[in-house]
Design a protein around this motif. Sequence first.
Motif, PDB file in Angstrom:
ATOM      1  N   GLN A   1     -14.700   4.292   6.763  1.00  0.00           N
ATOM      2  CA  GLN A   1     -13.790   3.265   6.717  1.00  0.00           C
ATOM      3  C   GLN A   1     -14.657   3.116   8.513  1.00  0.00           C
ATOM      4  O   GLN A   1     -14.572   2.097   8.953  1.00  0.00           O
ATOM      5  CB  GLN A   1     -12.063   3.765   6.711  1.00  0.00           C
ATOM      6  N   SER A   2     -14.167   3.833   9.194  1.00  0.00           N
ATOM      7  CA  SER A   2     -15.390   3.441  10.338  1.00  0.00           C
ATOM      8  C   SER A   2     -16.674   3.010  10.513  1.00  0.00           C
ATOM      9  O   SER A   2     -16.724   2.269  11.625  1.00  0.00           O
ATOM     10  CB  SER A   2     -15.263   4.440  11.388  1.00  0.00           C
TER      11      SER A   2
ATOM     12  N   ARG B   1       1.028  -0.903   0.070  1.00  0.00           N
ATOM     13  CA  ARG B   1      -0.293  -0.394   0.293  1.00  0.00           C
ATOM     14  C   ARG B   1       0.182   1.286   0.036  1.00  0.00           C
ATOM     15  O   ARG B   1       2.326   1.415  -0.082  1.00  0.00           O
ATOM     16  CB  ARG B   1      -0.995  -0.234   0.962  1.00  0.00           C
TER      17      ARG B   1
ATOM     18  N   LEU C   1      -7.913   5.057  12.787  1.00  0.00           N
ATOM     19  CA  LEU C   1      -8.727   3.975  13.310  1.00  0.00           C
ATOM     20  C   LEU C   1      -7.273   3.720  14.190  1.00  0.00           C
ATOM     21  O   LEU C   1      -8.135   2.536  15.355  1.00  0.00           O
ATOM     22  CB  LEU C   1      -9.489   3.926  12.502  1.00  0.00           C
ATOM     23  N   ARG C   2      -6.208   3.716  14.215  1.00  0.00           N
ATOM     24  CA  ARG C   2      -5.449   2.661  15.339  1.00  0.00           C
ATOM     25  C   ARG C   2      -5.390   3.480  15.773  1.00  0.00           C
ATOM     26  O   ARG C   2      -4.801   3.311  17.506  1.00  0.00           O
ATOM     27  CB  ARG C   2      -4.644   2.615  14.465  1.00  0.00           C
TER      28      ARG C   2
ATOM     29  N   ALA D   1      -7.483   8.309   3.172  1.00  0.00           N
ATOM     30  CA  ALA D   1      -7.837   6.816   3.261  1.00  0.00           C
ATOM     31  C   ALA D   1      -6.403   6.527   3.961  1.00  0.00           C
ATOM     32  O   ALA D   1      -6.661   5.620   4.922  1.00  0.00           O
ATOM     33  CB  ALA D   1      -8.181   5.938   1.581  1.00  0.00           C
ATOM     34  N   VAL D   2      -5.166   6.471   3.377  1.00  0.00           N
ATOM     35  CA  VAL D   2      -3.799   6.558   4.042  1.00  0.00           C
ATOM     36  C   VAL D   2      -3.615   6.843   5.997  1.00  0.00           C
ATOM     37  O   VAL D   2      -3.727   6.250   6.574  1.00  0.00           O
ATOM     38  CB  VAL D   2      -2.528   6.666   3.752  1.00  0.00           C
TER      39      VAL D   2
ATOM     40  N   GLY E   1      -7.088   5.457   8.027  1.00  0.00           N
ATOM     41  CA  GLY E   1      -7.047   4.281   8.307  1.00  0.00           C
ATOM     42  C   GLY E   1      -5.594   4.540   9.418  1.00  0.00           C
ATOM     43  O   GLY E   1      -5.936   3.315  10.852  1.00  0.00           O
TER      44      GLY E   1
ATOM     45  N   LEU F   1     -12.786   9.170   6.930  1.00  0.00           N
ATOM     46  CA  LEU F   1     -12.824   8.185   7.965  1.00  0.00           C
ATOM     47  C   LEU F   1     -13.542   8.062   8.509  1.00  0.00           C
ATOM     48  O   LEU F   1     -14.739   6.582   8.652  1.00  0.00           O
ATOM     49  CB  LEU F   1     -12.375   9.082   9.399  1.00  0.00           C
TER      50      LEU F   1
END
Length: 242
Positions: free
Chosen positions: A153-154, A29, A107-108, A100-101, A104, A150
């Motif tokens: 993805q979430s 990625r 979200l960590r 998008a990167v 992600g 976000l």
Amino acid sequence: MSLRLTTPAFLSLQNLASQCAVCHSWPARRVCAACVARFGQPAARCSTCAISLVSGQTQCASCVRQPPPLDACFAAVTYAYPWSTLMTVYKFGQDPAWAAVFAGLLLRTPGLAGRLAALQSGDWLLPMPLSAERLQTRGFNQSWELAKALAGQSGTCARPDARLLLRIRNTPPQSQLKREARLQNVKGAFVVNPLRAGELAGRHVLLIDDVMTSGASLFVAAQALREAGAAGVSGLVVARTE
């Protein structure tokens, strides 16, 4: 192989989604899992301004003395290599796909999943707005792209919106000013859309930005949201300076 790349080297890779922009591993990625693990480890942070702390502490001395208008503040990484260079690529390289990167990466962030899960369908994901002049120059609002990514993805129920919080005054970049001048620089720069202020009443807001330095812009925007009736405001940034 050396991992240290110059900004032009990053720029040359920004559209190669199959090659890691940091270590050049292939296929990968934009930032491979190994580089995220190496450079994106969570740190102990102040609960209300996200500055790094010694492990075991929960709030910095500045926030204890003068609590900011945030219920909580989250940061994914420290503003350092390689994220500082990648942020430059994102903001000034005209490549919003980097959002998008970074979503992600967000979200960590420890504690964020619970905060997102607690948001309801009437709550908001609001990007830090740009002035019309800055938006025209840059071509897109990097914080808005983050908010959309976000949300996607979430799977949060909260709604992203770029027209509820407005920036009504263009100001010099905060990076050009000394710390004590930054709060004055952005004072009065943010307002809630007066035709929509009622949509904030009793609602919770996650205020999203790419980089947090002194926190002045985020704090002033959060105060504007509170004065318009928001029940709670939290901050979320990809990178926090030290």
